[in-house]
Scaffold this active site. Sequence first.
Site, PDB file in Angstrom:
ATOM      1  N   HIS A  80      49.099  36.173  16.119  1.00  0.00           N
ATOM      2  CA  HIS A  80      48.458  37.376  15.852  1.00  0.00           C
ATOM      3  C   HIS A  80      48.559  38.308  17.096  1.00  0.00           C
ATOM      4  CE1 HIS A  80      45.641  39.382  12.923  1.00  0.00           C
ATOM      5  NE2 HIS A  80      45.334  40.169  13.919  1.00  0.00           N
ATOM      6  N   ASP A 159      35.227  41.064   8.186  1.00  0.00           N
ATOM      7  CA  ASP A 159      36.340  41.724   8.991  1.00  0.00           C
ATOM      8  C   ASP A 159      37.164  42.781   8.139  1.00  0.00           C
ATOM      9  OD1 ASP A 159      37.895  41.850  11.447  1.00  0.00           O
ATOM     10  OD2 ASP A 159      39.549  41.292  10.139  1.00  0.00           O
ATOM     11  N   ARG A 166      36.484  50.651  11.635  1.00  0.00           N
ATOM     12  CA  ARG A 166      36.708  50.843  12.904  1.00  0.00           C
ATOM     13  C   ARG A 166      38.149  51.933  12.902  1.00  0.00           C
ATOM     14  NH1 ARG A 166      38.178  45.564  14.560  1.00  0.00           N
ATOM     15  NH2 ARG A 166      38.827  46.202  16.790  1.00  0.00           N
ATOM     16  N   SER A 181      37.241  40.231  15.584  1.00  0.00           N
ATOM     17  CA  SER A 181      38.236  40.492  14.378  1.00  0.00           C
ATOM     18  C   SER A 181      39.348  39.586  14.343  1.00  0.00           C
ATOM     19  CB  SER A 181      38.706  41.874  14.577  1.00  0.00           C
ATOM     20  OG  SER A 181      39.446  42.255  13.645  1.00  0.00           O
ATOM     21  N   LYS A 185      39.369  35.964  11.800  1.00  0.00           N
ATOM     22  CA  LYS A 185      40.415  35.718  10.891  1.00  0.00           C
ATOM     23  C   LYS A 185      41.093  34.295  11.068  1.00  0.00           C
ATOM     24  CE  LYS A 185      42.665  39.882  11.381  1.00  0.00           C
ATOM     25  NZ  LYS A 185      41.716  40.702  11.759  1.00  0.00           N
TER      26      LYS A 185
HETATM   27  N1  URA Z   1      44.125  42.971  15.144  1.00  0.00           N
HETATM   28  C1  URA Z   1      43.205  42.638  14.558  1.00  0.00           C
HETATM   29  O1  URA Z   1      43.109  41.766  13.636  1.00  0.00           O
HETATM   30  N2  URA Z   1      41.874  43.105  14.832  1.00  0.00           N
HETATM   31  C2  URA Z   1      41.858  43.995  15.856  1.00  0.00           C
HETATM   32  O2  URA Z   1      40.982  44.317  16.220  1.00  0.00           O
HETATM   33  C3  URA Z   1      42.868  44.370  16.610  1.00  0.00           C
HETATM   34  C4  URA Z   1      43.957  43.817  16.167  1.00  0.00           C
END
Ligand code: URA
Length: 433
Positions: A80, A159, A166, A181, A185
């Site tokens: 990620h 999320d 957001r 966040s 995930k």
């Molecule tokens: N990627 C995400 O999944 N969440 C964030 O807040 C920033 C980048």
Amino acid sequence: MIDIIEKKRDGEALSRDDIRGFITDYTNGTIPDYQTAALLMAIYFNSMSREEIVELTMAIAESGDQLDLHDTVPFVIDKHSSGGVGDKTTLVVQPIVAACSVPVGKMSGRGLGLTGGTLDKMEAFTGFSSALSMPQFKQQLVEMGTALAGQTAVLAPADGKLYALRDVTGTVASIPLIAASIMSKKLAAGADAIVLDVKTGSGAFMKTLEDAQTLARIMVDIGNDAGRKTVAILSDMNQPLGHAVGNALEVKEALATLRDDNPPADFWAHCLEVAGNMLLLAGKAETLDEAKKMATAVRNNGSALAKFRQMVVAQGGDGAQVDNPDLLPQSPVVENIIAPRDGVIAAMDTGAIGYASVHLGAGRMKKGDPLDYAAGFVLPCKIGDVVKKGDELGVVHGETAVKVQQAQQEILNAITWSNDPVARLPHFYGLVP
Ligand code: URA
């Protein structure tokens, strides 16, 4: 909810019950967006303690189902990015790592603020869907070793809702909100190992290396404490990654990279670093060098591209667009960006460049805005380049001449010039183990 908002507004710590109650009630629709936006802004300004961040992460992860993939495959890896401009890394590293026989169960997001999102990029393929059911996610992991899901009603639903809010309320660039966040995930999707790509610079949410290190440390600790092998790469985002910015244009660049068709050097170096670390963490290689060689080999023999095509088709996308990227969405107006002077590119306000792509329609200004998948630009110039007045700096693609001219101006305004030589920037600033 008013008490919770006021507590955080006044700089107090939220209790476990405050956080759990808020996430449960926001997920089931009892708390409205306007109160949640107020709380997000209070968190943005007053931050959270480590305990609060862990609680928020777990509450979001547990807002839906948590996948246990061990009845499906013995080991799954995920990666990620903390968000950047031109960051299409997943599109290249996911099939590369899967082609090296390491299953990649990826949970991605949409565009967020000034940054693009993997799901939006992949939806440039006609028909592509990331709303995978649990059985489909698992079946793809077994059959092809690669699946790309988004937040759904069953997977990290909190999320999904917070992310969209957001995106349009100026509350993205917050260490606790980003950490929760991302890690919620990753935990919900059942990865055994996670490689995080934490960006720093003018086009990242973390403007300083120190903030990026803090974010990386928190996320790596959350991952390891939850029993997932986690590392973070710290990488530069003071200029767009690669050349293309915008959904279909980034897909084309990713496909060119998988085909080894003249990929941008910085982007390929980045993909190798991320894929290499994923293979290392999966125990596929002894050294990063060896892992990068494996990654290069599956790129060069076409198996990574074949993996990518297989996943696109399995998730409803049009395989013909993989074979012939000219079939991806195209803009009616395409104009060059011309250098206004002789000089050296000294700096780029990459955040402003990201917003130029949002204004073109590649990202959202309001929740639920439709995207223009074709819109964006190709900007091959890099910091340190010596340029002559009248040189082509890049090409803008858009729906109307007015939008294209606005983007040309925004991009030119984002560039700082020097008369003296300017050093190239590093790609990486280290690893947080
Ligand atoms: N990627 C995400 O999944 N969440 C964030 O807040 C920033 C980048």
